[in-house]
Design a protein around this motif. Sequence first.
Motif, PDB file in Angstrom:
ATOM      1  N   LYS A  77      47.546  33.357  52.263  1.00  0.00           N
ATOM      2  CA  LYS A  77      47.711  33.432  50.808  1.00  0.00           C
ATOM      3  C   LYS A  77      46.468  34.030  50.147  1.00  0.00           C
ATOM      4  N   LEU A  78      45.297  33.577  50.580  1.00  0.00           N
ATOM      5  CA  LEU A  78      44.050  34.097  50.013  1.00  0.00           C
ATOM      6  C   LEU A  78      43.827  35.548  50.403  1.00  0.00           C
ATOM      7  N   ALA A  79      44.168  35.882  51.644  1.00  0.00           N
ATOM      8  CA  ALA A  79      44.004  37.258  52.113  1.00  0.00           C
ATOM      9  C   ALA A  79      44.856  38.211  51.279  1.00  0.00           C
ATOM     10  N   VAL A  80      46.098  37.809  51.014  1.00  0.00           N
ATOM     11  CA  VAL A  80      46.997  38.640  50.211  1.00  0.00           C
ATOM     12  C   VAL A  80      46.468  38.790  48.784  1.00  0.00           C
ATOM     13  N   GLU A  81      45.984  37.699  48.203  1.00  0.00           N
ATOM     14  CA  GLU A  81      45.440  37.765  46.845  1.00  0.00           C
ATOM     15  C   GLU A  81      44.247  38.721  46.770  1.00  0.00           C
ATOM     16  N   LYS A  82      43.347  38.613  47.751  1.00  0.00           N
ATOM     17  CA  LYS A  82      42.174  39.490  47.768  1.00  0.00           C
ATOM     18  C   LYS A  82      42.594  40.944  47.984  1.00  0.00           C
ATOM     19  N   ALA A  83      43.531  41.155  48.897  1.00  0.00           N
ATOM     20  CA  ALA A  83      43.981  42.510  49.207  1.00  0.00           C
ATOM     21  C   ALA A  83      44.646  43.153  47.991  1.00  0.00           C
ATOM     22  N   GLU A  84      45.475  42.392  47.288  1.00  0.00           N
ATOM     23  CA  GLU A  84      46.150  42.950  46.110  1.00  0.00           C
ATOM     24  C   GLU A  84      45.139  43.291  45.011  1.00  0.00           C
ATOM     25  N   ALA A  85      44.121  42.457  44.847  1.00  0.00           N
ATOM     26  CA  ALA A  85      43.085  42.745  43.846  1.00  0.00           C
ATOM     27  C   ALA A  85      42.347  44.038  44.194  1.00  0.00           C
ATOM     28  N   LEU A  86      42.058  44.238  45.477  1.00  0.00           N
ATOM     29  CA  LEU A  86      41.343  45.441  45.906  1.00  0.00           C
ATOM     30  C   LEU A  86      42.223  46.686  45.795  1.00  0.00           C
ATOM     31  N   LEU A  87      43.492  46.543  46.138  1.00  0.00           N
ATOM     32  CA  LEU A  87      44.411  47.671  45.996  1.00  0.00           C
ATOM     33  C   LEU A  87      44.582  48.048  44.520  1.00  0.00           C
TER      34      LEU A  87
END
Length: 232
Positions: free
Chosen positions: A124-134
């Motif tokens: 869940k955290l990985a997806v949140e961080k990835a979406e913010a970076l994208l």
Amino acid sequence: MSSIVSIKNLEKTFVSTSEKLTVLSDLNLEVEEGKKIVIVGESGSGKSTLLNIIGGIDSLTGGSVIAGNDKSGKWKVAELSEKELSNYRSHFLGLVFQFHYLLKDFTALENVCMPALIAGLPKKLAVEKAEALLRDTGVIERKNHLPSELSGGERQRVAVARALINDPSLILADEPTGNLDPANASLISGLLFDMVEKYKKTLILVTHDMNIAEKGDEVYRIVKGKLEKAGV
């Protein structure tokens, strides 16, 4: 500012059955935290070799490379075990190459998440961080697309996001715009410098493009195996 990379008397010699070629000789460099360092030089001058040695991808012949600071810990790169090297690359370094090296069967979002998941971050955290970076790199609307469905510039934007996912202290970029047309090269180099500034990272970038070199805080040229300050 404290030093985050300290290179002293670095030497790299390649030995084959027919010849012995020294590409780096008595090379010294101190990189302060937060600086954007650009290294230029002719093809074969040793630019990528230097970056690979800092990244623990290639070995040195002599001298030393010490990376890190009091907060992250310090690594004598040449002395690291495979396990220590993996930890060094996962947590201290972000890597951006000329070729994007995205996994072809995974979406943009999954590619960015991958290093974080490998490092043990909950999904869940990985997806949140990835979406913010994208979102920051301008390709959030392409998050569910495979690399084959992305343009060259979009792939490199995803690669920049992936390099930042584990919150590294140091970004190493090896000809990150080498496969792009001039317009995209300008956009991607600008994006990379902006992201490094926004996330307060240190950057060492290798390029042959003097338009990109102008963006650096300090620019060096490799001449006969040594670094010289270069005017741009």
